[in-house]
Scaffold this active site. Structure first.
Site, PDB file in Angstrom:
ATOM      1  N   ALA C 239       0.727  -1.219  -0.124  1.00 26.12           N
ATOM      2  CA  ALA C 239      -0.165   0.062   0.162  1.00 26.12           C
ATOM      3  C   ALA C 239       1.018   1.377   0.043  1.00 26.12           C
ATOM      4  O   ALA C 239       2.123   1.036   0.045  1.00 26.12           O
ATOM      5  CB  ALA C 239      -0.827  -0.040   1.155  1.00 26.12           C
ATOM      6  N   HIS C 240       0.130   2.233  -0.041  1.00 25.87           N
ATOM      7  CA  HIS C 240       0.796   3.615  -0.222  1.00 25.87           C
ATOM      8  C   HIS C 240       1.893   3.855   0.979  1.00 25.87           C
ATOM      9  O   HIS C 240       1.484   3.774   2.311  1.00 25.87           O
ATOM     10  CB  HIS C 240      -0.087   5.007  -0.383  1.00 25.87           C
ATOM     11  N   ASN C 241       3.012   4.504   0.749  1.00 30.55           N
ATOM     12  CA  ASN C 241       3.829   5.153   1.586  1.00 30.55           C
ATOM     13  C   ASN C 241       4.403   4.044   2.540  1.00 30.55           C
ATOM     14  O   ASN C 241       5.265   4.198   3.565  1.00 30.55           O
ATOM     15  CB  ASN C 241       3.214   6.024   2.762  1.00 30.55           C
TER      16      ASN C 241
END
Lengths: 343, 343, 343
Positions: C239-241
């Site tokens: 997922a993001h980051n």
């Protein structure tokens, strides 16, 4: 694209402290912002970054400012988080939308498109497809026959939409997601499994967003439906004839089996599984990795496999973690009981 | 395509009650069938729909008919479900198959194809590929060198078949499934993981169907094999050198780790995981989300993570749900035991 | 490509027993090796295959040889497994790399490539893309604008790389993996979920390998990072980051939620899930299907959902399996206790 602090401040009605001609060349979160970056501070726990940050400009919530001198240029606003969102949306808008059919796309003569539609290279648009104004179809997308796509949609590279599926307005579908593959329907016979034809379709209502690498199967008969405003993460399985209501969020790698009906405003955690032919009400929360095998009422919070009330699951799991001790206590009780009996 | 009730009845040897010239323009399940639709009723619980259904024609099992007058035209048959299946299969056949190599496909001069093969736009057919008669390769498919594909297969848009893989006759592979990507094999060294070359292939035997977004890895040496008639749902992982027998069904998001051997007629539930290097017999049922970490004998039914006998799992899970009460009972026993001892 | 036993022996400094002109036409594991095949025996448990194997040539560890006559030609080496690996790597090298831009690729005039780069048909290379020397971009890949790809990378057919992502040197990405799709970020409002723009990117450091059908989301701001030498299997969600360190191995269908930070040399099992915003140290082992919902220290071994110490989990699970018996014992204790009290 470069901006000055003064330009940024004008978009969000901010008050500048420092050099209003500071140039911004990029955007970053405050922890990793470097020279030339724009960032923001909206929470007290990030205030220490204000003094020494190397970045060019920081948008700060007014109430977090103190008298100390700041190295970066500051743009003071009421709510720095909100202002930053507004800016980022503006920025995305400014990136510009393409339009026109690129060389190398296959566009069937019976297909129709609205104004300012973009069709990328190596995309196939089949017979009788309709695409609404402003939609952006990236390269290498496949759109089967009689598909309808609404206005202002974005289909990223590698999306596949099988025949007869329907996509509403303002939908976003990320790369390599498949919409309308056959439902998993077979009849066992003594010679093997016989395929049951899958003749329905998939309907995405307006404002639906679907992540990358998802599989949304078509109905056997009738439609698999994803309701208005529902947001679906990556690698998710939606089986044939599932009906999902409005404003649900479904996290990555969750799966929903055939014909299950899901209401509105539910939150389904990552890697959760929901069996077929059940009903999930509204505002239900399903924790990640849960296995839901029976219908759920409005407002339930579920956890475990099979899933039960989440609070109950957590309390019981504490005992599970102490199980070795609990068995020792039972051993002792049996020992004492035997001693008593032998007395 | 439009049909009359009389045409439909003739296909399935049905007896018409009502207007045999009624026009059918679509197909739907009885719950949502609308004007012009054909539907069917094969179970007593749907009989109430017969009277008021808005649809044009309903195929009904003879034994479910009563004397009451019906609004839609009825086609009476012995087994409405079976007759409906026959019709749907006919309908799909009539949709027509394409043939020929579309403009924009890349077809290597050393590749060979049988009669009536269709190769869609932007599909790549590499060196020495062989494709059997009647197979339908949709647009944007990649077929690596020396791949063999049998007769009457369908590969939907975005399927990737790596070099040297073999696909039997009558196989269906849905969009964005990858056949023959490298197995996950690395040797740890102090400087990092060293890739172990993956030189085998994947073999799909006849009548295999694979859903969308699956990953079937090639063998390290030798083959990963999916046996005849096995049906695989969406988003499924089959690791290197797995051997799967005949007539298995594997539900969405299940995963099978490297070198595991699976027999015939097994049912593997959604999101189930099977570790590597074990044997699963025949007619085994693995419940959804189970984690199978040891070999299973013929006919076993498994549940849980790690998976155990399903009945046992369910019984124990009932106690898990009552764990807080059970601990209270132990507390009481200890209290009583102490009281007894102190007496 | 055909080789003689003598050629093979010269590559790995082996000693030939038998006909050094034996022709090799293929490669197979010893259990299934057939006429013309090269195979190897590096473990005592496979020694019985030596006598009767039908294959042409077997590489054998010196210490496993006996006086008995062998039917196949033998190449004796110190470590047959190692020698075989060396050969297999040589073989892959010899398969040859393509170079040049194939007809039908779209290559933006502002993009730049190093020497001996291959760009396959129907691949799109967008504005300002940079691709390092020797990289192989298969057909039907999408590379968004400003993407940087290092030297000697392989991107297989159907990979999608969104704008501004960065791929280091010697990376391999398998078919239909998506790099840089939007993170799953929405703000709830009373009218529905509002999209939070995802403006960051994905960075793959050097020597990263990613399997097929993975989804690696871009950062909201800043980057999602996969560290040097980390190997990722198929159908995985990052997922993001998320920040992943060096030399991790992550098995198929695992998922890591937003902003979690993972150290070096960790092993994450198949179908495991890790929640967002936690820290995983170094050399942590997470068993398959575990659900990690809190930070983990260096060297921890975790199992269960929610995940706890693996040894503890296994011990407790043994009691879970005996739960029905345990409850019987408690029933008995209560009965005895009552009897005692009633005495």
């Amino acid at each position: 694209m470069e901006f000055t602090a003064s330009q940024i401040a004008s978009f969000i009605n901010g008050r500048i402290i420092g050099d209003d001609q500071t140039i911004i060349t990029g955007v970053a979160p405050i922890e990793s912002a470097e020279e030339g970056h724009l960032s923001f501070v909206a929470q007290a726990r990030f205030v220490d970054y204000l003094r020494d940050a190397k970045c060019a400009v920081i948008i700060v919530s007014e109430k977090l400012l103190t008298d100390i001198p700041y190295k970066p240029t500051i743009i003071a606003v009421e709510d720095a988080y909100l202002s930053f969102q507004i800016l980022m949306n503006l920025y995305q808008e400014m990136q510009g939308r393409k339009s026109g059919i690129e060389d190398g796309a296959v566009f069937h003569e019976s297909a129709t498109i609205g104004e300012n539609v973009y069709i990328g290279a190596f995309t196939c648009v089949s017979e009788k497809v309709k695409i609404g104004a402003g939609s952006q179809i990236y390269p290498q997308v496949f759109i089967g026959k009689n598909v309808k796509i609404g206005k202002n949609c974005v289909l990223y590279s590698g999306v596949r939409v099988y025949d007869y599926c329907v996509i509403g307005d303002n939908c976003i579908v990320h790369s390599n997601t498949v919409i309308g593959s056959d439902g998993f329907g077979f009849q066992p016979t003594k010679d093997g499994y016989q395929k049951i034809p899958q003749l329905g379709n998939v309907i995405l209502e307006d404002n639906v967003e679907i992540g990358s690498n998802c599989s949304i199967d078509r109905g056997t008969l009738g439609s698999t439906i994803i309701g208005q405003g529902t947001k679906i993460d990556n690698l998710i399985q939606i089986a044939h004839n599932v009906k999902i209501g409005k404003h649900n969020v479904i996290a990555a790698q969750a799966g929903i089996a055939g014909s299950t009906v899901i209401g509105d405003w539910n939150q389904i955690g990552g890697q959760a599984g929901i069996v077929g032919h059940i009903n999930i009400g509204n505002q239900v929360k399903i924790q990640g990795q849960s296995g839901v095998n029976s219908s759920a009422k409005d407002g339930e919070i579920l956890y475990g496999s099979p899933a039960i009330n989440a609070g109950e699951y957590r309390r019981n799991y504490v005992h599970f973690r102490n199980f070795t001790d609990i068995v020792k206590r039972i051993n002792n009780l049996e020992k004492n009981s035997k001693d008593n009996t032998n007395e």
